[in-house]
Design a protein around this motif. Structure first.
Motif, PDB file in Angstrom:
ATOM      1  N   PHE A 259       4.061 -50.940   1.724  1.00 35.74           N
ATOM      2  CA  PHE A 259       3.303 -50.122   0.678  1.00 35.74           C
ATOM      3  C   PHE A 259       1.970 -49.953   1.047  1.00 35.74           C
ATOM      4  N   GLN A 260       1.399 -51.066   1.512  1.00 30.45           N
ATOM      5  CA  GLN A 260      -0.102 -50.983   1.769  1.00 30.45           C
ATOM      6  C   GLN A 260      -0.402 -50.312   3.041  1.00 30.45           C
ATOM      7  N   ILE A 261       0.527 -50.303   4.068  1.00 25.00           N
ATOM      8  CA  ILE A 261       0.522 -49.705   5.263  1.00 25.00           C
ATOM      9  C   ILE A 261       0.522 -48.234   5.104  1.00 25.00           C
ATOM     10  N   LEU A 262       1.564 -48.050   4.088  1.00 29.85           N
ATOM     11  CA  LEU A 262       1.743 -46.405   3.604  1.00 29.85           C
ATOM     12  C   LEU A 262       0.695 -45.860   3.131  1.00 29.85           C
ATOM     13  N   ASP A 263      -0.146 -46.758   1.999  1.00 24.80           N
ATOM     14  CA  ASP A 263      -1.428 -46.095   1.585  1.00 24.80           C
ATOM     15  C   ASP A 263      -2.491 -45.959   2.489  1.00 24.80           C
ATOM     16  N   ASP A 264      -2.501 -46.817   3.243  1.00 27.30           N
ATOM     17  CA  ASP A 264      -3.602 -46.614   4.644  1.00 27.30           C
ATOM     18  C   ASP A 264      -3.235 -45.612   5.526  1.00 27.30           C
ATOM     19  N   PHE A 265      -2.111 -45.143   5.816  1.00 24.74           N
ATOM     20  CA  PHE A 265      -1.733 -43.924   6.449  1.00 24.74           C
ATOM     21  C   PHE A 265      -2.187 -42.710   5.827  1.00 24.74           C
ATOM     22  N   ILE A 266      -1.445 -42.683   4.630  1.00 21.07           N
ATOM     23  CA  ILE A 266      -1.907 -41.317   3.598  1.00 21.07           C
ATOM     24  C   ILE A 266      -3.375 -41.066   3.763  1.00 21.07           C
ATOM     25  N   LEU A 267      -4.228 -42.321   3.289  1.00 30.31           N
ATOM     26  CA  LEU A 267      -5.680 -42.219   3.076  1.00 30.31           C
ATOM     27  C   LEU A 267      -6.309 -41.933   4.466  1.00 30.31           C
ATOM     28  N   ASP A 268      -5.754 -42.226   5.740  1.00 29.09           N
ATOM     29  CA  ASP A 268      -6.539 -41.819   6.742  1.00 29.09           C
ATOM     30  C   ASP A 268      -6.033 -40.446   7.027  1.00 29.09           C
ATOM     31  N   GLU A 269      -5.286 -39.783   6.777  1.00 27.70           N
ATOM     32  CA  GLU A 269      -4.875 -38.591   7.099  1.00 27.70           C
ATOM     33  C   GLU A 269      -5.666 -37.618   5.918  1.00 27.70           C
ATOM     34  N   THR A 270      -5.554 -38.194   4.839  1.00 22.33           N
ATOM     35  CA  THR A 270      -6.253 -36.973   4.017  1.00 22.33           C
ATOM     36  C   THR A 270      -7.842 -37.236   3.946  1.00 22.33           C
ATOM     37  N   ASP A 271      -8.353 -38.601   4.210  1.00 23.43           N
ATOM     38  CA  ASP A 271      -9.795 -38.682   4.421  1.00 23.43           C
ATOM     39  C   ASP A 271     -10.255 -37.921   5.768  1.00 23.43           C
TER      40      ASP A 271
END
Length: 502
Positions: A259-271
Protein backbone atom coordinates in the motif's frame (compact mmCIF):
# COMPACT_ATOMS: atom_id res chain seq x y z
CA UNK A 1 46.85 -1.28 17.21
CA UNK A 2 49.80 -0.50 14.96
CA UNK A 3 53.25 0.95 15.33
CA UNK A 4 53.08 3.37 12.38
CA UNK A 5 49.67 5.08 12.67
CA UNK A 6 51.05 8.40 13.92
CA UNK A 7 51.92 9.59 10.41
CA UNK A 8 48.30 8.92 9.29
CA UNK A 9 46.63 10.51 12.32
CA UNK A 10 45.04 13.29 10.25
CA UNK A 11 43.41 10.90 7.79
CA UNK A 12 42.16 8.57 10.52
CA UNK A 13 40.65 11.51 12.36
CA UNK A 14 39.04 13.35 9.44
CA UNK A 15 37.58 10.34 7.59
CA UNK A 16 36.94 7.71 10.24
CA UNK A 17 36.68 9.90 13.34
CA UNK A 18 39.37 7.91 15.15
CA UNK A 19 41.96 9.42 17.48
CA UNK A 20 45.55 8.18 17.46
CA UNK A 21 47.23 7.73 20.83
CA UNK A 22 50.97 7.09 21.04
CA UNK A 23 52.00 4.59 23.73
CA UNK A 24 55.62 5.00 24.92
CA UNK A 25 57.94 2.07 24.27
CA UNK A 26 58.63 -0.39 27.08
CA UNK A 27 62.36 0.25 26.70
CA UNK A 28 64.21 3.20 25.15
CA UNK A 29 64.99 2.80 21.44
CA UNK A 30 68.70 2.20 20.96
CA UNK A 31 68.60 2.05 17.14
CA UNK A 32 70.91 4.41 15.21
CA UNK A 33 68.92 5.89 12.30
CA UNK A 34 71.63 7.38 10.09
CA UNK A 35 71.26 10.09 7.44
CA UNK A 36 70.36 9.07 3.92
CA UNK A 37 73.05 8.74 1.26
CA UNK A 38 72.13 10.29 -2.10
CA UNK A 39 73.86 9.36 -5.40
CA UNK A 40 73.33 10.59 -8.94
CA UNK A 41 72.43 7.24 -10.55
CA UNK A 42 70.90 3.95 -9.47
CA UNK A 43 74.07 2.08 -10.49
CA UNK A 44 76.17 4.10 -8.06
CA UNK A 45 73.56 3.61 -5.34
CA UNK A 46 73.45 -0.15 -5.72
CA UNK A 47 77.25 -0.42 -5.81
CA UNK A 48 77.52 1.57 -2.57
CA UNK A 49 74.84 -0.58 -0.91
CA UNK A 50 76.69 -3.76 -1.93
CA UNK A 51 79.94 -2.39 -0.47
CA UNK A 52 78.30 -1.74 2.90
CA UNK A 53 76.63 -5.17 2.87
CA UNK A 54 80.02 -6.77 2.20
CA UNK A 55 81.67 -4.83 5.03
CA UNK A 56 78.95 -5.76 7.54
CA UNK A 57 79.11 -9.41 6.46
CA UNK A 58 82.86 -9.60 7.03
CA UNK A 59 82.37 -8.09 10.50
CA UNK A 60 79.69 -10.66 11.27
CA UNK A 61 76.84 -8.16 11.65
CA UNK A 62 73.55 -9.42 10.18
CA UNK A 63 72.03 -7.24 7.46
CA UNK A 64 68.41 -6.91 6.26
CA UNK A 65 68.13 -5.23 2.84
CA UNK A 66 64.71 -3.78 1.97
CA UNK A 67 63.64 -3.29 -1.67
CA UNK A 68 60.50 -1.91 -3.28
CA UNK A 69 60.07 -4.70 -5.85
CA UNK A 70 60.99 -8.28 -6.61
CA UNK A 71 63.09 -7.16 -9.60
CA UNK A 72 65.37 -5.02 -7.41
CA UNK A 73 65.76 -7.83 -4.87
CA UNK A 74 66.83 -10.24 -7.61
CA UNK A 75 69.26 -7.64 -9.02
CA UNK A 76 70.97 -7.23 -5.65
CA UNK A 77 71.05 -11.01 -5.24
CA UNK A 78 72.94 -11.35 -8.52
CA UNK A 79 75.40 -8.63 -7.48
CA UNK A 80 76.06 -10.37 -4.14
CA UNK A 81 76.49 -13.69 -5.90
CA UNK A 82 79.27 -12.21 -8.04
CA UNK A 83 81.02 -11.15 -4.82
CA UNK A 84 80.54 -14.63 -3.30
CA UNK A 85 78.49 -13.26 -0.40
CA UNK A 86 76.06 -15.90 0.93
CA UNK A 87 72.57 -14.47 1.23
CA UNK A 88 68.86 -15.31 1.32
CA UNK A 89 66.13 -13.72 -0.78
CA UNK A 90 62.73 -13.25 0.88
CA UNK A 91 59.97 -12.49 -1.60
CA UNK A 92 56.77 -14.08 -2.84
CA UNK A 93 58.68 -16.67 -4.85
CA UNK A 94 60.15 -18.39 -1.77
CA UNK A 95 57.03 -18.60 0.40
CA UNK A 96 57.74 -22.20 1.47
CA UNK A 97 61.07 -21.36 3.14
CA UNK A 98 59.99 -17.93 4.41
CA UNK A 99 59.86 -18.92 8.10
CA UNK A 100 63.29 -20.53 7.93
CA UNK A 101 64.80 -17.46 6.22
CA UNK A 102 63.37 -15.13 8.88
CA UNK A 103 64.65 -17.40 11.66
CA UNK A 104 68.22 -17.18 10.29
CA UNK A 105 68.11 -13.44 9.49
CA UNK A 106 69.48 -12.44 12.91
CA UNK A 107 72.40 -14.89 12.98
CA UNK A 108 76.04 -13.93 12.65
CA UNK A 109 76.98 -12.78 9.13
CA UNK A 110 73.47 -13.34 7.72
CA UNK A 111 72.43 -11.30 4.70
CA UNK A 112 68.71 -11.19 3.88
CA UNK A 113 67.21 -9.40 0.90
CA UNK A 114 63.48 -8.79 1.25
CA UNK A 115 60.64 -6.81 -0.28
CA UNK A 116 58.18 -4.73 1.73
CA UNK A 117 56.57 -7.89 3.07
CA UNK A 118 59.47 -8.25 5.53
CA UNK A 119 58.51 -4.95 7.15
CA UNK A 120 55.15 -6.15 8.43
CA UNK A 121 54.89 -8.26 11.55
CA UNK A 122 58.32 -9.87 11.25
CA UNK A 123 60.23 -10.35 14.52
CA UNK A 124 63.88 -11.17 13.81
CA UNK A 125 65.63 -12.80 16.76
CA UNK A 126 69.28 -11.83 17.27
CA UNK A 127 71.85 -14.60 17.67
CA UNK A 128 74.53 -14.87 20.33
CA UNK A 129 77.08 -12.08 20.28
CA UNK A 130 75.14 -9.97 17.75
CA UNK A 131 74.34 -7.20 20.24
CA UNK A 132 78.08 -6.57 20.74
CA UNK A 133 78.46 -6.16 16.96
CA UNK A 134 75.77 -3.45 16.81
CA UNK A 135 72.65 -5.55 16.31
CA UNK A 136 70.72 -5.93 13.08
CA UNK A 137 71.63 -3.42 10.36
CA UNK A 138 68.84 -2.23 8.01
CA UNK A 139 69.66 -1.03 4.49
CA UNK A 140 66.89 0.53 2.40
CA UNK A 141 67.51 0.80 -1.33
CA UNK A 142 64.82 3.42 -1.95
CA UNK A 143 62.40 5.67 -0.11
CA UNK A 144 58.72 4.86 -0.49
CA UNK A 145 55.92 7.31 -1.08
CA UNK A 146 54.57 6.61 2.40
CA UNK A 147 56.69 7.13 5.48
CA UNK A 148 54.83 4.28 7.18
CA UNK A 149 56.54 1.68 4.98
CA UNK A 150 59.98 3.13 5.72
CA UNK A 151 59.24 3.18 9.45
CA UNK A 152 58.05 -0.41 9.30
CA UNK A 153 61.34 -1.45 7.68
CA UNK A 154 63.39 0.44 10.26
CA UNK A 155 61.32 -1.15 13.02
CA UNK A 156 62.72 -4.61 12.24
CA UNK A 157 65.89 -3.48 14.03
CA UNK A 158 66.33 -2.26 17.61
CA UNK A 159 63.33 -4.14 19.03
CA UNK A 160 62.79 -4.29 22.80
CA UNK A 161 65.76 -2.03 23.49
CA UNK A 162 68.24 -4.07 21.40
CA UNK A 163 70.96 -2.18 19.52
CA UNK A 164 70.60 -1.70 15.78
CA UNK A 165 71.14 0.71 12.90
CA UNK A 166 69.47 1.73 9.64
CA UNK A 167 70.34 3.69 6.53
CA UNK A 168 68.69 4.42 3.21
CA UNK A 169 70.49 4.65 -0.13
CA UNK A 170 68.88 6.97 -2.66
CA UNK A 171 69.57 8.23 -6.17
CA UNK A 172 68.25 11.08 -8.26
CA UNK A 173 66.73 8.49 -10.61
CA UNK A 174 64.37 7.12 -7.94
CA UNK A 175 60.65 7.64 -8.49
CA UNK A 176 60.21 9.77 -5.39
CA UNK A 177 63.21 11.98 -6.21
CA UNK A 178 62.10 12.54 -9.80
CA UNK A 179 58.79 13.93 -8.54
CA UNK A 180 60.52 16.76 -6.71
CA UNK A 181 63.10 18.60 -8.84
CA UNK A 182 65.78 15.94 -9.10
CA UNK A 183 67.10 17.72 -12.23
CA UNK A 184 67.79 20.85 -10.20
CA UNK A 185 69.59 18.82 -7.53
CA UNK A 186 71.65 17.11 -10.23
CA UNK A 187 72.63 20.50 -11.65
CA UNK A 188 73.73 21.68 -8.18
CA UNK A 189 75.82 18.51 -7.77
CA UNK A 190 77.49 19.17 -11.11
CA UNK A 191 78.34 22.77 -10.15
CA UNK A 192 79.77 21.55 -6.87
CA UNK A 193 82.11 19.28 -8.81
CA UNK A 194 80.74 16.04 -7.37
CA UNK A 195 82.23 13.16 -9.30
CA UNK A 196 80.75 9.77 -10.12
CA UNK A 197 80.30 7.61 -7.06
CA UNK A 198 80.54 10.55 -4.64
CA UNK A 199 77.73 10.80 -2.14
CA UNK A 200 75.71 13.56 -0.53
CA UNK A 201 74.99 12.93 3.13
CA UNK A 202 73.41 15.69 5.17
CA UNK A 203 70.55 16.15 7.55
CA UNK A 204 69.10 18.76 5.23
CA UNK A 205 68.78 16.20 2.43
CA UNK A 206 67.07 13.72 4.74
CA UNK A 207 64.61 16.37 5.92
CA UNK A 208 63.93 17.44 2.32
CA UNK A 209 63.13 13.84 1.36
CA UNK A 210 60.86 13.49 4.38
CA UNK A 211 59.02 16.66 3.34
CA UNK A 212 58.66 15.24 -0.16
CA UNK A 213 57.10 12.13 1.33
CA UNK A 214 54.69 14.28 3.32
CA UNK A 215 53.60 16.05 0.14
CA UNK A 216 52.97 12.73 -1.59
CA UNK A 217 51.02 11.48 1.43
CA UNK A 218 48.87 14.62 1.41
CA UNK A 219 48.22 14.15 -2.30
CA UNK A 220 47.30 10.48 -1.87
CA UNK A 221 45.12 11.39 1.09
CA UNK A 222 43.29 13.92 -1.07
CA UNK A 223 42.72 11.28 -3.74
CA UNK A 224 41.34 8.77 -1.24
CA UNK A 225 39.13 11.40 0.38
CA UNK A 226 37.82 12.45 -3.04
CA UNK A 227 36.96 8.85 -3.92
CA UNK A 228 35.27 8.43 -0.56
CA UNK A 229 33.06 11.44 -1.26
CA UNK A 230 31.96 9.81 -4.51
CA UNK A 231 31.34 6.53 -2.70
CA UNK A 232 29.20 8.31 -0.10
CA UNK A 233 26.69 9.15 -2.83
CA UNK A 234 26.23 5.49 -3.67
CA UNK A 235 26.25 4.46 0.00
CA UNK A 236 23.29 6.71 0.77
CA UNK A 237 21.33 5.32 -2.16
CA UNK A 238 22.36 1.76 -1.29
CA UNK A 239 21.10 2.22 2.26
CA UNK A 240 17.63 3.21 1.03
CA UNK A 241 17.35 0.32 -1.43
CA UNK A 242 18.71 -2.27 0.96
CA UNK A 243 16.31 -1.18 3.71
CA UNK A 244 13.40 -1.85 1.35
CA UNK A 245 14.91 -5.16 0.25
CA UNK A 246 15.62 -6.35 3.81
CA UNK A 247 12.07 -5.47 4.77
CA UNK A 248 10.81 -7.63 1.90
CA UNK A 249 13.08 -10.49 2.97
CA UNK A 250 12.22 -10.46 6.65
CA UNK A 251 8.64 -9.20 6.73
CA UNK A 252 5.85 -11.76 6.93
CA UNK A 253 2.99 -9.45 5.95
CA UNK A 254 3.89 -7.20 3.01
CA UNK A 255 0.45 -5.60 2.66
CA UNK A 256 1.51 -2.35 4.32
CA UNK A 257 4.57 -2.11 2.09
CA UNK A 258 2.42 -2.75 -0.98
CA UNK A 259 0.00 0.00 0.00
CA UNK A 260 2.92 2.37 0.62
CA UNK A 261 4.30 1.67 -2.86
CA UNK A 262 0.79 2.15 -4.25
CA UNK A 263 0.52 5.55 -2.53
CA UNK A 264 3.92 6.60 -3.90
CA UNK A 265 2.97 5.55 -7.43
CA UNK A 266 -0.29 7.48 -7.42
CA UNK A 267 1.40 10.50 -5.85
CA UNK A 268 4.15 10.50 -8.49
CA UNK A 269 1.67 10.38 -11.38
CA UNK A 270 -0.64 13.06 -10.03
CA UNK A 271 2.21 15.26 -8.86
CA UNK A 272 3.58 15.32 -12.42
CA UNK A 273 0.21 16.75 -13.58
CA UNK A 274 -0.13 19.28 -10.78
CA UNK A 275 2.37 21.58 -12.48
CA UNK A 276 -0.27 22.26 -15.17
CA UNK A 277 -2.50 23.98 -12.62
CA UNK A 278 -6.03 23.06 -11.54
CA UNK A 279 -7.39 19.53 -12.15
CA UNK A 280 -9.39 20.82 -15.11
CA UNK A 281 -6.11 21.43 -16.97
CA UNK A 282 -4.58 18.00 -16.28
CA UNK A 283 -3.95 15.48 -19.04
CA UNK A 284 -6.71 13.10 -17.99
CA UNK A 285 -6.32 10.93 -21.10
CA UNK A 286 -2.80 10.08 -19.97
CA UNK A 287 -3.88 9.51 -16.38
CA UNK A 288 -6.78 7.30 -17.44
CA UNK A 289 -4.54 5.13 -19.58
CA UNK A 290 -1.82 4.97 -16.91
CA UNK A 291 -4.11 3.99 -14.03
CA UNK A 292 -6.09 1.55 -16.15
CA UNK A 293 -2.94 -0.27 -17.27
CA UNK A 294 -1.34 -0.35 -13.81
CA UNK A 295 -4.00 -0.49 -11.07
CA UNK A 296 -7.18 -1.37 -13.06
CA UNK A 297 -8.94 1.84 -12.06
CA UNK A 298 -11.05 3.83 -14.51
CA UNK A 299 -10.03 7.35 -13.55
CA UNK A 300 -11.68 10.37 -15.13
CA UNK A 301 -12.46 13.82 -13.80
CA UNK A 302 -16.21 13.37 -14.31
CA UNK A 303 -16.25 10.02 -12.49
CA UNK A 304 -14.35 11.43 -9.52
CA UNK A 305 -16.66 14.47 -9.37
CA UNK A 306 -19.74 12.27 -9.42
CA UNK A 307 -18.41 9.88 -6.73
CA UNK A 308 -17.32 12.69 -4.43
CA UNK A 309 -20.26 14.98 -5.27
CA UNK A 310 -17.84 17.86 -5.69
CA UNK A 311 -16.96 19.94 -8.71
CA UNK A 312 -14.05 21.88 -7.21
CA UNK A 313 -11.63 19.09 -6.35
CA UNK A 314 -8.30 19.54 -4.63
CA UNK A 315 -5.10 17.60 -5.23
CA UNK A 316 -5.45 15.69 -1.96
CA UNK A 317 -9.08 14.70 -2.65
CA UNK A 318 -8.16 13.25 -6.06
CA UNK A 319 -5.26 11.27 -4.58
CA UNK A 320 -7.45 9.93 -1.76
CA UNK A 321 -10.11 8.77 -4.22
CA UNK A 322 -7.54 7.02 -6.42
CA UNK A 323 -5.91 5.32 -3.43
CA UNK A 324 -9.27 4.10 -2.08
CA UNK A 325 -10.29 2.71 -5.48
CA UNK A 326 -6.93 0.98 -5.97
CA UNK A 327 -7.04 -0.57 -2.49
CA UNK A 328 -10.56 -1.88 -3.06
CA UNK A 329 -9.46 -3.49 -6.33
CA UNK A 330 -6.43 -5.06 -4.67
CA UNK A 331 -8.44 -6.36 -1.70
CA UNK A 332 -10.90 -7.96 -4.08
CA UNK A 333 -7.95 -9.60 -5.80
CA UNK A 334 -6.64 -10.79 -2.43
CA UNK A 335 -9.97 -12.43 -1.57
CA UNK A 336 -9.62 -14.79 -4.54
CA UNK A 337 -6.31 -16.26 -3.34
CA UNK A 338 -5.09 -18.02 -0.21
CA UNK A 339 -3.31 -15.78 2.28
CA UNK A 340 0.07 -17.51 2.01
CA UNK A 341 -0.02 -17.37 -1.79
CA UNK A 342 -0.66 -13.64 -2.05
CA UNK A 343 1.92 -12.79 0.63
CA UNK A 344 4.58 -14.91 -1.05
CA UNK A 345 3.70 -13.39 -4.41
CA UNK A 346 4.08 -9.86 -3.01
CA UNK A 347 7.51 -10.69 -1.60
CA UNK A 348 8.64 -12.26 -4.88
CA UNK A 349 7.50 -9.29 -6.98
CA UNK A 350 9.15 -6.73 -4.73
CA UNK A 351 12.48 -8.58 -4.57
CA UNK A 352 12.54 -9.24 -8.30
CA UNK A 353 11.74 -5.65 -9.20
CA UNK A 354 14.24 -4.18 -6.71
CA UNK A 355 17.05 -6.41 -7.96
CA UNK A 356 16.41 -5.65 -11.64
CA UNK A 357 16.14 -1.89 -11.22
CA UNK A 358 19.08 -1.66 -8.79
CA UNK A 359 21.41 -3.51 -11.15
CA UNK A 360 20.49 -1.19 -14.01
CA UNK A 361 20.97 1.83 -11.75
CA UNK A 362 24.44 0.67 -10.67
CA UNK A 363 25.50 0.34 -14.30
CA UNK A 364 24.12 3.80 -15.12
CA UNK A 365 25.95 5.34 -12.15
CA UNK A 366 29.21 3.73 -13.29
CA UNK A 367 28.76 5.28 -16.72
CA UNK A 368 28.08 8.66 -15.13
CA UNK A 369 31.16 8.36 -12.90
CA UNK A 370 33.49 7.67 -15.83
CA UNK A 371 32.64 10.87 -17.68
CA UNK A 372 31.69 13.28 -14.90
CA UNK A 373 35.22 14.73 -14.62
CA UNK A 374 34.77 16.32 -18.05
CA UNK A 375 32.34 18.77 -16.42
CA UNK A 376 35.40 20.51 -14.97
CA UNK A 377 36.14 21.95 -18.42
CA UNK A 378 32.83 23.79 -18.14
CA UNK A 379 33.90 25.40 -14.83
CA UNK A 380 31.65 23.04 -12.85
CA UNK A 381 32.49 20.99 -9.80
CA UNK A 382 32.42 17.31 -10.90
CA UNK A 383 31.53 16.11 -7.41
CA UNK A 384 28.51 18.42 -7.12
CA UNK A 385 27.43 17.48 -10.64
CA UNK A 386 27.76 13.79 -9.76
CA UNK A 387 25.63 14.24 -6.65
CA UNK A 388 22.98 16.19 -8.57
CA UNK A 389 22.80 13.84 -11.55
CA UNK A 390 22.97 10.78 -9.29
CA UNK A 391 20.06 12.02 -7.17
CA UNK A 392 17.92 12.61 -10.27
CA UNK A 393 18.74 9.14 -11.59
CA UNK A 394 17.93 7.64 -8.20
CA UNK A 395 14.54 9.38 -8.11
CA UNK A 396 13.77 8.09 -11.60
CA UNK A 397 14.82 4.58 -10.57
CA UNK A 398 12.59 4.62 -7.49
CA UNK A 399 9.60 5.92 -9.48
CA UNK A 400 10.16 3.28 -12.17
CA UNK A 401 10.51 0.60 -9.49
CA UNK A 402 7.19 1.61 -7.92
CA UNK A 403 5.49 1.64 -11.31
CA UNK A 404 6.71 -1.82 -12.31
CA UNK A 405 5.96 -3.28 -8.87
CA UNK A 406 2.37 -1.99 -8.91
CA UNK A 407 1.80 -3.19 -12.46
CA UNK A 408 3.07 -6.68 -11.66
CA UNK A 409 0.99 -6.91 -8.48
CA UNK A 410 -2.24 -5.87 -10.21
CA UNK A 411 -1.81 -7.37 -13.68
CA UNK A 412 -0.12 -10.73 -13.14
CA UNK A 413 -2.43 -13.58 -14.02
CA UNK A 414 -2.66 -16.72 -11.87
CA UNK A 415 -3.56 -19.94 -13.64
CA UNK A 416 -4.81 -23.23 -12.25
CA UNK A 417 -5.57 -21.98 -8.74
CA UNK A 418 -8.99 -23.80 -8.83
CA UNK A 419 -7.40 -27.25 -9.06
CA UNK A 420 -6.63 -29.20 -5.88
CA UNK A 421 -3.01 -29.00 -4.93
CA UNK A 422 -2.63 -32.80 -4.64
CA UNK A 423 -3.79 -33.49 -8.22
CA UNK A 424 -1.25 -33.07 -10.99
CA UNK A 425 -2.17 -32.88 -14.65
CA UNK A 426 -0.22 -35.15 -17.03
CA UNK A 427 2.51 -33.24 -18.82
CA UNK A 428 2.07 -33.19 -22.59
CA UNK A 429 4.94 -31.98 -24.73
CA UNK A 430 4.88 -30.37 -28.16
CA UNK A 431 1.24 -29.26 -27.77
CA UNK A 432 0.18 -25.61 -28.10
CA UNK A 433 -2.65 -24.39 -25.89
CA UNK A 434 -4.64 -21.16 -26.06
CA UNK A 435 -6.67 -19.43 -23.37
CA UNK A 436 -9.50 -16.98 -23.45
CA UNK A 437 -8.79 -13.34 -22.55
CA UNK A 438 -9.50 -12.55 -18.92
CA UNK A 439 -12.15 -10.07 -18.00
CA UNK A 440 -11.88 -10.36 -14.27
CA UNK A 441 -9.05 -9.92 -11.79
CA UNK A 442 -6.31 -11.52 -13.85
CA UNK A 443 -7.22 -15.21 -13.39
CA UNK A 444 -7.66 -17.80 -16.08
CA UNK A 445 -9.44 -21.06 -15.56
CA UNK A 446 -10.80 -23.74 -17.82
CA UNK A 447 -14.60 -23.88 -18.10
CA UNK A 448 -15.87 -26.75 -16.03
CA UNK A 449 -18.00 -28.07 -18.86
CA UNK A 450 -14.96 -28.72 -21.00
CA UNK A 451 -12.84 -30.52 -18.43
CA UNK A 452 -14.38 -33.97 -18.90
CA UNK A 453 -15.06 -33.87 -22.67
CA UNK A 454 -11.56 -33.35 -23.97
CA UNK A 455 -10.29 -36.02 -26.37
CA UNK A 456 -7.32 -38.01 -25.10
CA UNK A 457 -4.05 -36.78 -26.50
CA UNK A 458 -2.17 -39.28 -28.63
CA UNK A 459 1.55 -39.29 -27.96
CA UNK A 460 3.60 -39.93 -31.07
CA UNK A 461 7.24 -41.01 -31.01
CA UNK A 462 9.77 -38.26 -31.48
CA UNK A 463 11.87 -38.61 -34.59
CA UNK A 464 15.54 -37.85 -33.88
CA UNK A 465 17.88 -37.16 -36.76
CA UNK A 466 21.22 -38.87 -36.98
CA UNK A 467 23.85 -36.94 -35.07
CA UNK A 468 26.77 -35.63 -37.04
CA UNK A 469 30.25 -34.79 -35.83
CA UNK A 470 31.33 -31.19 -35.83
CA UNK A 471 34.13 -31.85 -38.32
CA UNK A 472 32.14 -34.22 -40.57
CA UNK A 473 32.21 -33.19 -44.25
CA UNK A 474 28.89 -32.27 -45.90
CA UNK A 475 27.88 -30.69 -49.21
CA UNK A 476 25.99 -27.43 -49.57
CA UNK A 477 24.71 -25.71 -52.72
CA UNK A 478 24.92 -21.97 -53.22
CA UNK A 479 22.38 -19.67 -54.89
CA UNK A 480 24.39 -19.93 -58.11
CA UNK A 481 24.10 -23.73 -58.11
CA UNK A 482 27.72 -24.38 -57.21
CA UNK A 483 28.28 -27.09 -54.61
CA UNK A 484 30.83 -26.65 -51.84
CA UNK A 485 32.15 -29.17 -49.31
CA UNK A 486 32.27 -27.77 -45.75
CA UNK A 487 32.46 -28.98 -42.17
CA UNK A 488 29.17 -29.59 -40.34
CA UNK A 489 29.97 -26.96 -37.68
CA UNK A 490 29.95 -24.25 -40.39
CA UNK A 491 26.57 -25.25 -41.79
CA UNK A 492 24.55 -22.55 -40.02
CA UNK A 493 26.78 -19.76 -41.33
CA UNK A 494 26.30 -20.98 -44.91
CA UNK A 495 22.54 -21.40 -44.45
CA UNK A 496 22.37 -17.75 -43.35
CA UNK A 497 24.12 -16.77 -46.60
CA UNK A 498 21.48 -18.51 -48.75
CA UNK A 499 23.06 -21.93 -49.21
CA UNK A 500 21.05 -25.14 -48.95
CA UNK A 501 22.22 -28.50 -47.67
CA UNK A 502 22.49 -31.19 -50.32
Amino acid sequence: MTGTAETEAEELGSIYGLDVTVIPTHRPIARDDRDDLVYKTKREKYNAAIEEITECHHQGQPVLVGTISVEVSELLARMLKRKNIPHNVLNAKQHKSEAEVVARAGQRGAVTIATNMAGRGTDIKLGEGIKELGGLHIIGTERHESRRIDLQLRGRSGRQGDPGSSRFYLSLEDDLMRLFSSDRVAAIMDRMGIEEGEVISAGMVTRAISNAQKKVEVRNFGIRKHLLEYDDVMNQQRQVVYDIRNQALSGENMQESVFQILDDFILDETDAQSAAGTPDLWDWDHLKQCFASHILVDASLEKIQNDTAKTDLTFEEICDWLVDEAKSVYKARESLLPEDVIRGFERFVMLRTIDDKWKDHLYAMDQLREGINLRAYGQKNPLLEYKSEGFKMFQEMMADMNSVTVQRLFRTQFQGMEQPQGRQQPSIRNVQTSHQDTTGMGFQGQPQGEQGNQPQQVRTPVQVEQKRGRNEKIMVQGPDGQQVQIKFKKLQNYLNKGYTQV
